[in-house]
Enzyme design. Sequence first.
Site, PDB file in Angstrom:
ATOM      1  CB  THR A 295      -0.858   0.070   1.180  1.00 26.52           C
ATOM      2  OG1 THR A 295      -1.757  -1.253   1.374  1.00 26.52           O
ATOM      3  CG2 THR A 295      -1.755   1.296   1.390  1.00 26.52           C
TER       4      THR A 295
ATOM      5  CE  LYS B  36      -4.936  -1.238   1.846  1.00 26.46           C
ATOM      6  NZ  LYS B  36      -5.584  -2.213   2.574  1.00 26.46           N
TER       7      LYS B  36
ATOM      8  CE  LYS C 268       1.389   2.238   4.054  1.00 28.43           C
ATOM      9  NZ  LYS C 268       1.956   1.100   3.740  1.00 28.43           N
TER      10      LYS C 268
HETATM   11  P1  NAD Z   1       5.979  -5.626   7.146  1.00 28.86           P
HETATM   12  O1  NAD Z   1       6.787  -4.627   7.610  1.00 28.86           O
HETATM   13  O2  NAD Z   1       5.628  -6.790   8.265  1.00 28.86           O
HETATM   14  O3  NAD Z   1       6.936  -6.699   6.182  1.00 28.86           O
HETATM   15  C1  NAD Z   1       7.411  -5.833   4.957  1.00 28.86           C
HETATM   16  C2  NAD Z   1       8.541  -6.633   4.596  1.00 28.86           C
HETATM   17  O4  NAD Z   1       9.442  -5.849   3.791  1.00 28.86           O
HETATM   18  C3  NAD Z   1       9.621  -6.717   5.882  1.00 28.86           C
HETATM   19  O5  NAD Z   1      10.213  -8.180   6.179  1.00 28.86           O
HETATM   20  C4  NAD Z   1      10.998  -6.041   5.437  1.00 28.86           C
HETATM   21  O6  NAD Z   1      12.243  -6.734   5.962  1.00 28.86           O
HETATM   22  C5  NAD Z   1      10.907  -5.997   3.794  1.00 28.86           C
HETATM   23  N1  NAD Z   1      11.751  -5.003   3.190  1.00 28.86           N
HETATM   24  C6  NAD Z   1      11.852  -3.704   3.612  1.00 28.86           C
HETATM   25  N2  NAD Z   1      12.530  -3.166   2.861  1.00 28.86           N
HETATM   26  C7  NAD Z   1      13.224  -4.125   1.666  1.00 28.86           C
HETATM   27  C8  NAD Z   1      14.112  -4.169   0.889  1.00 28.86           C
HETATM   28  N3  NAD Z   1      14.637  -3.065   0.496  1.00 28.86           N
HETATM   29  N4  NAD Z   1      14.422  -5.372   0.191  1.00 28.86           N
HETATM   30  C9  NAD Z   1      13.669  -6.525   0.807  1.00 28.86           C
HETATM   31  N5  NAD Z   1      13.056  -6.507   1.775  1.00 28.86           N
HETATM   32  C10 NAD Z   1      12.805  -5.293   2.447  1.00 28.86           C
HETATM   33  O7  NAD Z   1       4.620  -5.165   6.653  1.00 28.86           O
HETATM   34  P2  NAD Z   1       3.349  -5.940   6.247  1.00 28.86           P
HETATM   35  O8  NAD Z   1       2.582  -5.961   7.323  1.00 28.86           O
HETATM   36  O9  NAD Z   1       3.705  -7.156   5.565  1.00 28.86           O
HETATM   37  O10 NAD Z   1       2.786  -4.767   5.152  1.00 28.86           O
HETATM   38  C11 NAD Z   1       3.360  -4.845   3.710  1.00 28.86           C
HETATM   39  C12 NAD Z   1       2.425  -3.995   2.935  1.00 28.86           C
HETATM   40  O11 NAD Z   1       1.112  -4.473   2.903  1.00 28.86           O
HETATM   41  C13 NAD Z   1       2.247  -2.378   3.728  1.00 28.86           C
HETATM   42  O12 NAD Z   1       2.490  -1.419   2.242  1.00 28.86           O
HETATM   43  C14 NAD Z   1       0.990  -2.597   3.982  1.00 28.86           C
HETATM   44  O13 NAD Z   1       0.484  -1.150   4.409  1.00 28.86           O
HETATM   45  C15 NAD Z   1       0.226  -3.280   3.400  1.00 28.86           C
HETATM   46  N6  NAD Z   1      -0.830  -4.041   4.062  1.00 28.86           N
HETATM   47  C16 NAD Z   1      -0.774  -4.525   5.510  1.00 28.86           C
HETATM   48  C17 NAD Z   1      -1.793  -5.042   6.195  1.00 28.86           C
HETATM   49  C18 NAD Z   1      -1.512  -5.641   7.452  1.00 28.86           C
HETATM   50  O14 NAD Z   1      -2.564  -6.000   8.128  1.00 28.86           O
HETATM   51  N7  NAD Z   1      -0.211  -5.941   7.857  1.00 28.86           N
HETATM   52  C19 NAD Z   1      -2.824  -5.202   5.402  1.00 28.86           C
HETATM   53  C20 NAD Z   1      -3.117  -4.542   4.097  1.00 28.86           C
HETATM   54  C21 NAD Z   1      -2.082  -4.138   3.596  1.00 28.86           C
END
Ligand code: NAD
Length: 306
Positions: free
Chosen positions: A96, A171, A246
């Site tokens: 997102t 979204k 965010k």
């Molecule tokens: P998270 O922080 O758990 O996971 C993100 C991952 O990306 C981490 O493991 C981090 O180490 C990795 N990362 C960051 N920079 C990197 C790079 N340069 N190279 C490789 N890996 C890298 O986040 P999440 O909860 O999995 O959310 C991910 C996305 O999904 C976000 O944009 C969030 O807004 C969206 N989202 C989350 C939810 C939720 O409930 N958690 C629901 C819908 C949408």
Amino acid sequence: MAVIAWIGLGHMGGPMTANLVKAGHIVRGYDLSSEALAAAEANGVRPAASIAEAVSGADAVFTMLPKGQHVRSVYLGEGGILESASTGTLLIDSSTIDIESAGTVHEAAAAAGFRFVDAPVSGGMSGAAAGTLAFMVGGAPDAVADASVLIEPMSGNIIATGGPTTGQAAKICNNLILFNNLASTCEGAVLADRLGLDKEVFWNVASVSSGDSWALRTWYPLAGVVPTAASNRDFSPTFTTELANKDIGLALDAARATGTPLVLAEQVQAQFERLIELGLGGLDCSKIVAFVDGSLADDAARAAAV
Ligand code: NAD
């Protein structure tokens, strides 16, 4: 069966890749965090040591990263996806992120000869684990159609939203409605309680009346009414205040860019920001009920005492 590269194996990417593996795809994963990589490996993902190694020869690349800055760097940076993948590889970003970053990556991908779609999701970690996420997919129709086939094992609903960046727009606007609904649910719930209504009786009324919403049905902010609500567990998060802040910030940025006054959302964002200032950003976003029931003063005193 396809060979799929996946960058970003966190709370969402971890369970989403597990469903792709279960569907029979070969998934090569990369994450900066060795813990995230090891957890994905336990679910059948093949770990890669770099973006280049993950994307080499892949049919498609998914990214599931925190924010626009991470997505820009992973696609456009040195050793990034556009530099390392071959142009036949379909690129899908499910993070997102802000519309501007999504637009920048769409343009750069097209200029380099790639097909790219923005495909953010709704449904949270439970939807990621169950393979029931809603995907909103924006891009050229052929790319959206091909991406949808790969998305299917992770998804309950796949909606083609239109051209580039419309997935992110959908979204962001969906979550804007969610957080405004959450804030008004907090107000209605606390006022009903103070007017002497039984919590469950009021919920039974509102959930079949015009006060109904997903927030009311899933995140009811008073304990003991809805089993899925964080209010039952001292606001241990199902969706953190940090993440909610965010997302509402993305809506407010888009509103400023389009000259759209979002008065309610500004109030809700101020509440999220105040919780974060108090060190409570890791709690569930339904904790904003504390601004209505008066318990924030106690939380602030506790935070100050630590
Ligand atoms: P998270 O922080 O758990 O996971 C993100 C991952 O990306 C981490 O493991 C981090 O180490 C990795 N990362 C960051 N920079 C990197 C790079 N340069 N190279 C490789 N890996 C890298 O986040 P999440 O909860 O999995 O959310 C991910 C996305 O999904 C976000 O944009 C969030 O807004 C969206 N989202 C989350 C939810 C939720 O409930 N958690 C629901 C819908 C949408």
